[in-house]
Design a protein around this motif. Structure first.
Motif, short mmCIF file in Angstrom:
data_model
loop_
_atom_site.label_atom_id
_atom_site.label_comp_id
_atom_site.label_asym_id
_atom_site.label_seq_id
_atom_site.Cartn_x
_atom_site.Cartn_y
_atom_site.Cartn_z
N ALA A 296 -3.92 -11.83 -4.59
CA ALA A 296 -3.61 -12.84 -5.60
C ALA A 296 -3.43 -12.19 -6.96
N HIS B 256 -2.37 -12.23 0.68
CA HIS B 256 -3.56 -11.38 0.76
C HIS B 256 -3.93 -10.75 -0.57
N GLY C 203 -9.42 5.46 7.12
CA GLY C 203 -9.29 6.86 6.70
C GLY C 203 -8.67 7.04 5.33
N THR C 204 -8.47 5.97 4.62
CA THR C 204 -7.88 6.10 3.28
C THR C 204 -8.84 5.59 2.22
N VAL C 205 -8.67 6.09 1.03
CA VAL C 205 -9.45 5.59 -0.10
C VAL C 205 -8.48 5.16 -1.19
N MET C 206 -8.93 4.21 -1.99
CA MET C 206 -8.05 3.67 -3.01
C MET C 206 -7.94 4.64 -4.18
N ASP C 207 -6.75 4.74 -4.72
CA ASP C 207 -6.50 5.64 -5.82
C ASP C 207 -6.12 4.87 -7.08
N GLY C 208 -5.99 3.57 -6.93
CA GLY C 208 -5.63 2.77 -8.09
C GLY C 208 -4.75 1.60 -7.71
N VAL C 209 -4.81 0.58 -8.52
CA VAL C 209 -3.97 -0.59 -8.30
C VAL C 209 -3.08 -0.76 -9.52
N ILE D 153 1.17 -2.42 -6.48
CA ILE D 153 1.13 -1.22 -5.65
C ILE D 153 -0.30 -0.73 -5.59
N VAL D 154 -0.85 -0.71 -4.40
CA VAL D 154 -2.18 -0.17 -4.21
C VAL D 154 -2.01 1.26 -3.72
N ARG D 155 -2.32 2.20 -4.58
CA ARG D 155 -2.14 3.60 -4.21
C ARG D 155 -3.36 4.09 -3.43
N LEU D 156 -3.08 4.78 -2.34
CA LEU D 156 -4.12 5.30 -1.46
C LEU D 156 -3.94 6.80 -1.31
N ARG D 157 -5.00 7.43 -0.83
CA ARG D 157 -4.84 8.79 -0.32
C ARG D 157 -5.79 8.97 0.83
N ASN D 158 -5.49 9.92 1.69
CA ASN D 158 -6.36 10.16 2.84
C ASN D 158 -7.69 10.72 2.37
N GLU D 159 -8.72 10.26 3.05
CA GLU D 159 -10.07 10.69 2.69
C GLU D 159 -10.24 12.19 2.85
N GLY E 10 -6.56 -10.46 -7.57
CA GLY E 10 -7.65 -10.94 -6.73
C GLY E 10 -8.05 -9.91 -5.72
N SER E 11 -8.55 -10.36 -4.62
CA SER E 11 -9.05 -9.44 -3.62
C SER E 11 -7.91 -8.64 -3.00
N VAL E 12 -8.16 -7.36 -2.85
CA VAL E 12 -7.23 -6.50 -2.15
C VAL E 12 -7.69 -6.44 -0.70
N PRO E 13 -6.78 -6.52 0.24
CA PRO E 13 -7.20 -6.49 1.64
C PRO E 13 -7.84 -5.15 2.02
N ASP E 14 -8.47 -5.13 3.18
CA ASP E 14 -9.09 -3.90 3.65
C ASP E 14 -8.08 -2.77 3.68
N LEU E 15 -8.54 -1.60 3.30
CA LEU E 15 -7.65 -0.45 3.31
C LEU E 15 -7.47 0.05 4.73
N PRO E 16 -6.34 0.67 5.00
CA PRO E 16 -6.15 1.31 6.31
C PRO E 16 -7.24 2.34 6.56
N PHE F 223 0.87 -1.16 0.00
CA PHE F 223 0.00 0.00 0.00
C PHE F 223 0.92 1.22 0.00
#
Lengths: 144, 144
Positions: free
Chosen positions: A119, A117, B129-135, A138-144, B121-127, A102
């Motif tokens: 696949a 976690h 307060g964060t939102v996904m921006d892309g994989v 790479i799962v890109r995130l940003r703060n809500e 496959g499935s991506v685990p739960d995000l931390p 992440f």
DNA sequence: GTCAGTGCAAACCCTTTGCAGAAAG
DNA sequence: CTTTCTGCAAAGGGTTTGCACTGAC
């Protein structure tokens, strides 16, 4: 950022570090042992500069050039893994087993995702004349 | 590398470029149209410098600073996608639909992998307060 | 006239390099 | 001794920034 990089970092014990270096074909010099023992002291992702600060926390031990050269050497020999997610700095991952990341773009924070976690199904045929060097998710995130 | 970047590059037609810019909340100025029409003229991955050379191929049209500023703007607004696989330069991908990449570390070449060819496959739960921006999946290669 | 956009050059920052000195065996 | 490693400072190179100018309403 949140890691207290100003404190005394945990270190891998000298005997084990030496064994790992030799096992990866790296001559165990004083500076390399210092750098490796800090970086491998725990699961972490550090930039060259952060590592430099940690190693030299209690007085100058290693120069900046040596840290950069040594990290390149370690990565080339598979002792650590380079993680390229931010164009402004390369991170070095003390965890070389297969896993993914992440990346929180708001904070710069990088977190491991265990291999099991996430696949990745079939990868298509590789282009002619090439061999695979690794698959990174790479799962890109940003703060809500 | 193999792209003949010194030739006249294909361009997207002005009306469509204008529409795309506006649609992404970007004021369609002269320079932005030039830059976008070249970058979006075909599926490709270009660095800021390569794009600068292409746009200015037949005489100075846009300055270096404007290319960098404009590419950042385009990426921020989702018109193009930044691809970060090489710490020495950011690539801009004219293809914004979901897909992944082969990256040949020996040549610096970047190739698309269509989304349907690589299953994540499935991506685990995000931390919290964060939102996904892309994989992104990057399959690193090197020449045999 | 106002304000966003642009150009230029300088500044920035991470990283690499050249070279002389130090260390290891 | 010989060779590898290290330190220092400078160079390198992509990217960003400061500031004045331009241009569109």
């Amino acid at each position: 950022m949140d890691s207290p990089i100003s404190e005394r970092p945990p270190r891998m014990e000298p005997a084990e570090v030496t064994r790992l270096l030799v096992q990866h074909g790296i001559a165990p010099t004083q500076q390399r042992l210092e750098i490796a023992s800090v970086l491998l002291g725990r699961r972490q992702h550090l930039s060259a500069d952060e590592l430099l600060a940690l190693v030299n926390g209690e007085g100058p031990v290693v120069s900046k050039a040596t840290v950069y050269n040594t990290l390149n050497l370690f990565a080339r020999n598979g002792l650590v893994r380079e993680v390229i997610v931010d164009p402004s700095r390369v991170l070095y991952d003390s965890n070389t087993s297969p896993h993914h990341h992440f990346y929180n773009q708001s904070t710069g924070e990088l977190m491991d995702i265990e291999d099991r976690h996430i696949a990745v199904g079939s990868v298509p045929d590789l282009p002619e004349g090439t061999v695979m060097d690794g698959v990174e998710v790479i799962v890109r995130l940003r703060n809500e």
